[in-house]
Motif scaffolding. Sequence first.
Motif, short mmCIF file in Angstrom:
data_model
loop_
_atom_site.label_atom_id
_atom_site.label_comp_id
_atom_site.label_asym_id
_atom_site.label_seq_id
_atom_site.Cartn_x
_atom_site.Cartn_y
_atom_site.Cartn_z
N ARG A 80 0.84 -1.20 0.00
CA ARG A 80 0.00 0.00 0.00
C ARG A 80 0.88 1.25 0.00
N ALA A 81 1.97 1.21 0.76
CA ALA A 81 2.89 2.35 0.78
C ALA A 81 3.54 2.54 -0.58
N LEU A 82 3.87 1.44 -1.26
CA LEU A 82 4.46 1.53 -2.60
C LEU A 82 3.47 2.17 -3.57
N ALA A 83 2.22 1.72 -3.54
CA ALA A 83 1.21 2.28 -4.43
C ALA A 83 1.02 3.78 -4.16
N ARG A 84 0.99 4.16 -2.87
CA ARG A 84 0.83 5.57 -2.52
C ARG A 84 2.02 6.40 -3.01
N SER A 85 3.22 5.85 -2.92
CA SER A 85 4.41 6.57 -3.37
C SER A 85 4.34 6.87 -4.86
N VAL A 86 3.89 5.89 -5.65
CA VAL A 86 3.80 6.07 -7.09
C VAL A 86 2.74 7.12 -7.43
N VAL A 87 1.57 7.03 -6.79
CA VAL A 87 0.50 8.00 -7.06
C VAL A 87 0.93 9.41 -6.68
N HIS A 88 1.56 9.55 -5.51
CA HIS A 88 1.98 10.87 -5.05
C HIS A 88 3.00 11.48 -6.01
N GLU A 89 3.98 10.70 -6.43
CA GLU A 89 5.00 11.20 -7.34
C GLU A 89 4.40 11.59 -8.69
N ALA A 90 3.47 10.77 -9.20
CA ALA A 90 2.82 11.09 -10.48
C ALA A 90 2.01 12.38 -10.37
N GLY A 91 1.30 12.55 -9.24
CA GLY A 91 0.52 13.76 -9.05
C GLY A 91 1.39 15.00 -9.00
N GLU A 92 2.53 14.91 -8.33
CA GLU A 92 3.45 16.05 -8.25
C GLU A 92 4.04 16.37 -9.62
N ARG A 93 4.25 15.35 -10.42
CA ARG A 93 4.86 15.57 -11.73
C ARG A 93 3.86 16.07 -12.76
N TYR A 94 2.66 15.50 -12.76
CA TYR A 94 1.72 15.77 -13.86
C TYR A 94 0.53 16.63 -13.46
N GLY A 95 0.41 16.96 -12.18
CA GLY A 95 -0.57 17.95 -11.79
C GLY A 95 -2.00 17.51 -11.57
N TYR A 96 -2.25 16.24 -11.28
CA TYR A 96 -3.60 15.77 -10.93
C TYR A 96 -4.63 16.14 -12.02
N LYS A 97 -4.21 16.02 -13.28
CA LYS A 97 -5.10 16.38 -14.39
C LYS A 97 -5.95 15.21 -14.86
N ASP A 98 -5.77 14.06 -14.26
CA ASP A 98 -6.54 12.87 -14.63
C ASP A 98 -6.68 12.00 -13.39
N ASP A 99 -7.63 11.04 -13.45
CA ASP A 99 -7.73 10.06 -12.37
C ASP A 99 -6.46 9.22 -12.34
N MET A 100 -6.03 8.87 -11.13
CA MET A 100 -4.82 8.08 -10.96
C MET A 100 -5.09 6.90 -10.04
N THR A 101 -4.79 5.72 -10.51
CA THR A 101 -4.95 4.51 -9.69
C THR A 101 -3.74 3.60 -9.90
N VAL A 102 -3.24 3.06 -8.80
CA VAL A 102 -2.07 2.17 -8.84
C VAL A 102 -2.36 0.94 -8.00
N LEU A 103 -2.06 -0.23 -8.55
CA LEU A 103 -2.08 -1.48 -7.79
C LEU A 103 -0.67 -2.02 -7.74
N ALA A 104 -0.16 -2.25 -6.53
CA ALA A 104 1.18 -2.80 -6.34
C ALA A 104 1.06 -4.23 -5.83
N ILE A 105 1.84 -5.14 -6.42
CA ILE A 105 1.72 -6.57 -6.11
C ILE A 105 3.11 -7.12 -5.76
N ARG A 106 3.17 -7.93 -4.73
CA ARG A 106 4.40 -8.63 -4.38
C ARG A 106 4.11 -10.13 -4.33
N LEU A 107 4.97 -10.91 -5.00
CA LEU A 107 4.86 -12.37 -4.98
C LEU A 107 5.86 -12.91 -3.96
N GLU A 108 5.38 -13.83 -3.12
CA GLU A 108 6.25 -14.40 -2.09
C GLU A 108 5.88 -15.85 -1.84
#
Length: 442
Positions: free
Chosen positions: A411-439
Amino acid sequence: LKAYGIPGRARLFEVVRRNIEEPYNDENIARIFDRAADQVCVKCKFKNRCWNADYVDTLSAMNDASRAMQEHGSLENTDFPGFFREKCVSLMPFVAAVNGELRAMAYRRQLQAKLSENRSAAWGQYQDMAAMLGRIAAELGSVNGADPLAERRLQRYLKSLDIDAETAVYRDGRGRLRVSIESGRLSPLTGLEDWLEKLSAVVGVRLCLPNELPDGCSCMTLLEAEPLAVSVGIAALKKRGEKVSGDRGSYFKTDSGVLCVILSDGMGTGSEAAKESAEIVGILEKFLRSGADPAVAMKLLNSVMLLRGGDDSWGYATVDLMCVDLFSGETCFYKYGAAPSYIRSGRNVRRVKGMTMAAGVLAGEGEPPDVVRLHIRPGALAVIASDGVVTREDDTWLRRILLDDDGTDMRALARSVVHEAGERYGYKDDMTVLAIRLEERK
């Protein structure tokens, strides 16, 4: 309807009716003049002069007018030669009738194209459904059979708990062990501490419950546990100024031990896009849970959207599907117009992208999605994102986030990607990220 006017709705209905019930020859442009003459000239007192005595002159005038009409898409009085304009006493009604027939021809061609597209989509859907049913039938027919030794051990163990039960222990078409227990008295078993581990030891295979047992249940089915497990985290941000996000993400595990991760980005933003993406994810999930092959399920979804294309609430949407076999690690990405996905394995990050357009745009007999197959090992990380997140070819920042992540909190990884994308591109579109780890399953 604007072309016909409000009173023309009945006529529009008649065009549709005739198009379905009566064969039309729209290849010969002269038929437009014939139909207009049937409406106007048949009532004129000079019809015999124009269409009998002066037939050659009338035909020549029609030929001249048809060339001009085809050039600018409609007929005008001046398209006819001067001698014809002077002679015809019903020129304006005749021109209006010709233009009406011309619009009707254009509508018929459009309708035929749409009907042809729908027939093609329906045919592809039937074909895919037949293939899916055939595969399921073959799987049912290829059941590896019962495991009598494990079933006898299970019966002895249940009797030691004073449980009289009907049991079955067998392997399905994929070779996965299944255990079925039916009894009116299961509480002596389920009331034991670590009862699932005890049953696993009895049959010699680690078992898991596909669903939570309801209170007082009399029947349970246990499955061989997958050797691999996953952690999934989701983070989303809606477009600035919108109340809801038009993206929808979901994940679940099928009875065959395959993790399915779905992300859809509906057309546009807001509530309508949210409704579309939610329906798309729901339809695809039903197909996958029913046992459909993922590629077939995606093609069926595309044809469903094409067939419903006349509904204002449906247009097109990107669809991203990731399937991970938790027995083998075999992984497939299926994409309809979706943004690139990323896989980190060790210190390498692979970009997975497709070229196919969004679902609902592709016509034909079940246009297939892009498919990328690979094998991932325990410790691998994956990121699936909507196109509001990955909008440019420069993805260095996302690769850096993946390489720097310690893999402990998806969840922290997904939040990091969304936050960075928002800072870079300005929240001009919906943003959704799913992060998956296999173990490996612990």
